[in-house]
Design an enzyme around this catalytic site. Structure first.
Site, mmCIF file in Angstrom:
data_model
loop_
_atom_site.group_PDB
_atom_site.id
_atom_site.type_symbol
_atom_site.label_atom_id
_atom_site.label_comp_id
_atom_site.label_asym_id
_atom_site.label_seq_id
_atom_site.Cartn_x
_atom_site.Cartn_y
_atom_site.Cartn_z
ATOM 1 N N THR A 548 2.396 8.881 -5.235
ATOM 2 C CA THR A 548 1.724 8.099 -6.275
ATOM 3 C C THR A 548 1.453 6.666 -5.836
ATOM 4 O OG1 THR A 548 3.877 7.533 -7.249
ATOM 5 C CG2 THR A 548 2.738 9.453 -8.139
ATOM 6 N N ASP A 549 2.504 5.975 -5.394
ATOM 7 C CA ASP A 549 2.319 4.566 -5.064
ATOM 8 C C ASP A 549 1.538 4.374 -3.766
ATOM 9 O OD1 ASP A 549 4.402 5.543 -3.537
ATOM 10 O OD2 ASP A 549 5.829 3.966 -4.065
ATOM 11 N N CYS A 550 1.683 5.285 -2.821
ATOM 12 C CA CYS A 550 0.920 5.183 -1.575
ATOM 13 C C CYS A 550 -0.563 5.431 -1.832
ATOM 14 C CB CYS A 550 1.447 6.178 -0.547
ATOM 15 S SG CYS A 550 3.181 5.938 -0.145
#
Length: 828
Positions: A548-550
């Site tokens: 998600t954050d990548c």
């Protein structure tokens, strides 16, 4: 009477389990504690620190670094034999490996400037990598710039950091730290008789000895005090690598092991590897019931609902346990026979009552002691394994069916990740499992040489190995390439440095273009995979698991580079459709609580954690929503909404608002957020602030932002900086000593940068506090533009530190860039 006494004695375990159920119901229902709240300070904080001998080690000459397509060429050459050619599939961008070139030695013994002394700092600083890259990358000739001190410091930092960029556009760096990763690989290589390419065995031995502590032990990671987990596995590794058990360092290690009761008191993951190599009986291992994979998916507890890292480790563990794998040559192997004598405080191996030690673990290792409910469950499963399974044909057929699915699932994971695998633990386990399965088929006459899957695993071992001044280690992933590079590029754009370093920025863009994942995995639903199309990974596209954050940081970086005038021609840009696919993926990840987890939606329940079988890690059973992931997704959706305004606009607004509300639910009473992936409250609070601002919060009207700002201002040190050691994550409390012995009077440049990024994002009115922090970063900057390596800055599973050598460059650079663009631009 004996039976009655035993039942009465065991009733204590049942009462304890019942109490745990009541406690869970009280905290979740009565108190309403959010599912993803990481908890307040732990009752028994860790206070032990690692201590090392004051000795100098110099890295031998001959190590070379290769990336992108060159790395594939090198690996194929290393691992090809006269009878078979190594195979590598997948995108090569971001791949980074080390290899030993015997021809380059030329009579020289050690590398200049590549020395290591754990007593000074157990964290390596990538001296060799940085020297090699600087030699191959000439800095651009840039004229003097106008601006204030922060602008000039940022420019100097970027002039230095540009020279460390790899040819494919990413920034490489050490992602080591955990001491339990390399031993698993060594066990697998030993059991399969895999060849060691030149230099590797010696470099691994050096690494292990370099991190041995004064008490003879090793920590779970490079900074923490010695544990049985780190010590038993490191000792075994050195023996498998050929070290003499009577060597001084080995005797010291055995003394430490014996002090805590021998390997019978090692944690479960260490015992598992001992059983795999045949020096611990499987009767002393708790059941890993592969039959659970056959349960219907709606069943309340199912391994497919677990956090992907957890299930992908216990998947091959289940195969090896279910088949009771034992080395075929154990009786003739002098090293393994020797280990049977060395690890158990003089007890005869044949006399040990193994079942009595299924749940034993030294107290120095117990971060998450086995819950009473889990102990009861393990005892019930022990009855199943030892009494029911051997006697009931139906259960044996179920076991065989489950093992067949597990074998199929392992093969799917290998193919989906191009044999990289999701992480280093399951990499070593998968590699051994496919080899063991092939050996079994050979014995049955249903397979022939060679084992193709195993041969495809071997060159991907290179992806995990890293060489620094402390030797050769196994990284916690196949690198943090995409993650580090995305942050660096965002800093460059925010500081208006892309104009001064256009080639650098273009190379980043090219790398991100090649690294976005183009399609979903085959049969993804069958193998419990979330969608992948449009995502960005933590490391490489070949790895194949977007996060998600990548994905969010990759999306933000691409959008920010599009905003730089004349940098990326329109015809070369990543299309709006591809950006939209990233946006759609981010939206699909959002959990019911409004937050975002890591790789997937939350599928399980908080009570799964009561069944955590690993004593050394916390909160590993399900994929929780995190402040870091949630903030990254909110900020990415905001940037996307501005860049592509007509795509799902109403849904984006709703998702951002729900995300902002989630962030408030996990904010601590003191105004901070706990950082689950970095050390620790400065990290979490930076993400929390950025997320709330993106969700529409404004400091003067937001109590949550005001509390966050006040928290950071209270934690600023007299020298202007901020600092936390890894103990902040372990103890879930801001450490009184700040950054500790590897910082500067309690401060560290990375935590200082995180705090400054947060305060500036919130538009904190105390500009003097911000300026003092900026002055601290400028003061700590080296003449080269670099910053010195300080303490470990990453963490996972609450208790284990992990290295990000790029952080010391990326985040101070970003804080300086933000200050220069927001404050100095109005002053100069």
């Amino acid at each position: 009477m004996g039976i009655v006494f035993s039942m009465l004695l065991y009733s204590k375990h049942l009462v304890a389990a019942a109490k745990e159920i009541l406690r869970y119901l009280f905290t979740s229902i009565v108190l309403g504690e959010p599912l993803s709240y990481p908890g307040d300070p732990i009752p028994n904080p860790q206070t032990r620190f690692g201590k090392w001998e004051d000795k100098e080690y110099k890295l031998p000459v001959g190590w070379k670094f290769a990336c992108d397509s060159e790395s594939q060429d090198v690996s194929i050459k290393i691992h090809s034999t006269s009878s078979s050619s190594a195979i590598l599939t997948g995108e090569s961008a971001g791949r980074q490996i080390w290899w030993y070139d015997e021809k380059s030695v030329n009579g020289k013994s050690t590398e200049d400037g590549c020395s290591f002394n754990a007593n000074r700092n157990p964290n390596s600083s990538d001296q060799l990598l940085r020297r090699l890259l600087k030699e191959s990358n000439k800095a651009q000739s840039v004229s003097a710039i106008d601006g204030g001190p922060a602008k000039k410091a940022a420019h100097k930092a970027m002039s230095f950091y540009e020279t460390l960029q790899c040819s494919d556009g990413h920034w490489a760096g050490d992602y080591g730290g955990p001491m339990f990763l390399l031993p698993g690989l060594i066990c697998s290589l030993y059991l399969t008789n895999a060849p060691f390419p030149p230099g590797r065995k010696e470099a691994m031995i050096s690494y292990l000895y370099n991190h041995q502590q004064l008490d003879g032990g090793w920590g779970t990671h490079i900074e923490c005090a010695s544990t049985m987990f780190g010590t038993v596995l490191s000792y075994v590794s050195l023996r498998l690598l050929g070290e003499d058990p009577e060597a001084k360092q080995m005797q010291a290690a055995r003394k430490f092991i014996n002090t805590y009761g021998g390997a019978l008191y090692a944690p479960s993951w260490a015992k598992f590897w001992l059983a795999v190599i045949g020096v611990y009986d499987w009767k002393g291992i708790n059941s890993i019931p592969v039959e659970m994979w056959l349960l219907p998916r709606w069943f309340p507890i199912h391994p497919g609902k677990m956090w992907c890292h957890c299930r992908m480790v216990y998947l091959p563990m289940g195969y090896l346990y279910g088949t009771r794998f034992v080395p075929s040559n154990i009786s003739n192997d002098e090293i393994l026979q020797g280990l049977r004598k060395e690890l158990y405080c003089g007890q005869k191996y044949e006399d040990i009552e193994w079942d009595s030690f299924r749940q034993t673990c030294a107290n120095i290792d117990e971060y998450s002691p086995l819950n009473p409910i889990m102990k009861v469950a393990q005892d019930v499963l022990s009855v199943y394994e030892n009494f029911l399974l051997p006697r009931v044909a139906l259960f044996r057929r179920l076991r065989e069916a489950a093992l067949s699915f597990v074998e199929e699932y392992i093969a799917a994971e290998d193919e989906q990740t191009n044999y990289v695998c999701i992480g280093p633990v399951n990499k070593a386990l998968n590699m051994l499992s496919v080899w063991a399965a092939h050996q079994k088929k050979q014995q049955n006459g249903t397979a022939v040489e060679p084992c193709e899957a195993f041969l495809r695993h071997l060159p991907r071992v290179d992806d995990y190995l890293w060489v620094a001044e402390d030797g050769m280690k196994m990284q916690g992933y196949n690198g943090s390439q995409c993650w580090d590079t995305s942050f660096a590029a965002q800093a460059i754009v925010e500081g208006d440095l892309a104009k001064s370093f256009p080639e650098c920025a273009k190379k980043v863009y090219s790398y991100l273009n090649r690294t976005q994942i183009a399609s979903d995995e085959k049969d993804r639903e069958r193998y419990f995979r979330h969608a992948s199309k449009g995502g960005w990974p933590f490391s490489t596209a070949a790895h194949g698991w977007p996060i998600t954050d990548c994905t969010s940081e990759g999306l933000k970086t691409v959008i920010s580079l599009h905003k730089v005038p004349q940098l990326i021609p329109l015809e070369q840009r990543i299309s709006s459709e591809r950006l939209a696919s990233a946006c759609d993926l981010i939206l699909s990840y959002q959990n019911a609580d409004g937050g975002w987890a890591t790789y997937e939606n939350n599928r399980g329940y908080r009570w799964y954690e009561m069944l955590n079988p690993s004593e050394v890690f916390g909160d590993i059973m399900i994929d929780y929503s995190y402040v870091e992931c949630s903030s990254a997704c909110i900020t990415a959706l905001k940037d996307f909404a501005s860049a592509v305004p007509n795509h799902r606009a109403a849904e984006l607004l709703q998702a951002m608002q729900a995300g902002g509300q989630f962030l408030k639910t996990i904010q601590r009473a003191d105004g901070s957020w706990y950082g689950s992936w970095g050390n620790c409250f400065t990290y979490g609070t930076w993400f929390g602030v950025e997320g709330l601002v993106a969700a529409g919060e404004v400091l003067k009207r937001s109590e949550a932002l005001q509390r966050a700002v006040n928290f950071l201002l209270k934690k600023q040190n007299p020298n202007g900086g901020w600092g936390e050691s890894y103990l902040a994550c372990v103890n879930k409390d801001y450490p009184a000593e700040g950054a500790g012995e590897f910082g500067d009077e309690g401060s560290g440049v990375v935590q200082t940068a995180w705090a400054l990024l947060a305060l500036q994002a919130a538009e904190c009115h105390d500009t003097e506090a911000i300026k003092r922090g900026i002055d601290y970063l400028i003061h700590k900057q080296l003449p080269s533009g670099d910053w010195a390596q300080e303490g470990i800055t990453g963490v996972f599973n609450r208790s284990c530190g992990i290295t990000y050598t790029a952080y010391r460059n990326v985040f101070p650079l970003w804080a300086l860039c933000r200050y220069a663009s927001r404050y100095e631009i109005t002053r100069h």
